[in-house]
Design a protein around this motif. Structure first.
Motif, PDB file in Angstrom:
ATOM      1  N   UNK A 107     -14.226 -10.589   6.973  1.00  0.00           N
ATOM      2  CA  UNK A 107     -13.224 -11.569   6.922  1.00  0.00           C
ATOM      3  C   UNK A 107     -12.422 -11.373   7.487  1.00  0.00           C
ATOM      4  N   UNK A 108     -11.530 -13.033   7.401  1.00  0.00           N
ATOM      5  CA  UNK A 108      -9.995 -12.498   8.245  1.00  0.00           C
ATOM      6  C   UNK A 108      -8.910 -12.639   7.135  1.00  0.00           C
ATOM      7  N   UNK A 109      -9.374 -12.491   5.962  1.00  0.00           N
ATOM      8  CA  UNK A 109      -8.238 -11.465   4.682  1.00  0.00           C
ATOM      9  C   UNK A 109      -8.529 -10.510   4.212  1.00  0.00           C
ATOM     10  N   UNK A 110      -7.285 -10.221   3.328  1.00  0.00           N
ATOM     11  CA  UNK A 110      -7.692  -8.928   2.908  1.00  0.00           C
ATOM     12  C   UNK A 110      -6.759  -8.655   1.709  1.00  0.00           C
ATOM     13  N   UNK A 111      -7.368  -8.151   1.085  1.00  0.00           N
ATOM     14  CA  UNK A 111      -6.287  -7.654  -1.091  1.00  0.00           C
ATOM     15  C   UNK A 111      -5.413  -6.237  -0.496  1.00  0.00           C
ATOM     16  N   UNK A 112      -4.397  -6.612  -1.363  1.00  0.00           N
ATOM     17  CA  UNK A 112      -3.729  -5.675  -0.778  1.00  0.00           C
ATOM     18  C   UNK A 112      -2.949  -5.409  -2.044  1.00  0.00           C
ATOM     19  N   UNK A 113      -2.773  -4.175  -2.826  1.00  0.00           N
ATOM     20  CA  UNK A 113      -1.671  -3.748  -4.006  1.00  0.00           C
ATOM     21  C   UNK A 113      -1.162  -2.482  -3.929  1.00  0.00           C
ATOM     22  N   UNK A 114       0.424  -2.263  -3.862  1.00  0.00           N
ATOM     23  CA  UNK A 114       0.646  -1.097  -4.306  1.00  0.00           C
ATOM     24  C   UNK A 114       0.419  -0.830  -5.920  1.00  0.00           C
ATOM     25  N   UNK A 115      -0.204   1.032  -5.514  1.00  0.00           N
ATOM     26  CA  UNK A 115      -0.527   1.546  -7.225  1.00  0.00           C
ATOM     27  C   UNK A 115       0.785   1.698  -7.406  1.00  0.00           C
ATOM     28  N   UNK A 116       1.276   0.730  -8.989  1.00  0.00           N
ATOM     29  CA  UNK A 116       2.526   0.929  -9.778  1.00  0.00           C
ATOM     30  C   UNK A 116       2.236   1.604 -11.518  1.00  0.00           C
ATOM     31  N   UNK A 117       1.895   0.628 -11.599  1.00  0.00           N
ATOM     32  CA  UNK A 117       1.775   0.446 -13.267  1.00  0.00           C
ATOM     33  C   UNK A 117       0.932   1.324 -14.011  1.00  0.00           C
TER      34      UNK A 117
END
Length: 131
Positions: A107-117
């Protein structure tokens, strides 16, 4: 997991990435292991590595370790573009039945999150429990 050291810098950058198949088609049921292998090869050519990766029916979770000079968008683009090309080379007849309008896979989108907490172990366990 230890910090990386390179060019007078210490860093540890982890991204939790999720890619979804176009139209939520359940394409990874058949090609999931091959997709993981393709991602690993792309990573070795791109100065990134996977801490863990797991596929579900219609999406893939990745915990990616990167360098500060590489933008998350660059990682996403390369993984999606190159894996789409390679998957189409391997499964063209099958993919043509599902994506008859264009040569696409993700799909056109994506999910990205930095691993922080969250601890790295918690993220790793979450990704490994997918699928």
């Amino acid at each position: 997991m230890d910090d990386e050291t390179k060019n007078h810098a210490k860093f540890l950058i982890l991204y939790h990435l999720i890619f979804v198949c176009k139209c939520r088609k359940k394409r990874l049921m058949r090609s999931g292991d091959e997709t993981k292998r393709i991602f690993e090869v792309i990573a070795t050519q791109s100065d990134v590595s996977f801490e863990t990766m797991e596929v579900d029916k219609d999406h893939i979770h990745c915990l990616v370790k990167s360098e500060p000079r590489i933008a998350p968008l660059a990682i996403v683009r390369r993984l999606k573009q190159e894996s789409t090309l390679q998957l189409w080379q391997m499964y063209e007849d099958e993919l043509r039945r599902h994506f008859w309008k264009e040569r696409t896979f993700w799909s056109d989108g994506y999910f990205c999150r930095t691993v922080g907490d969250a601890s790295q172990g918690t993220r790793r366990q979450y990704i490994e429990d997918q699928g």
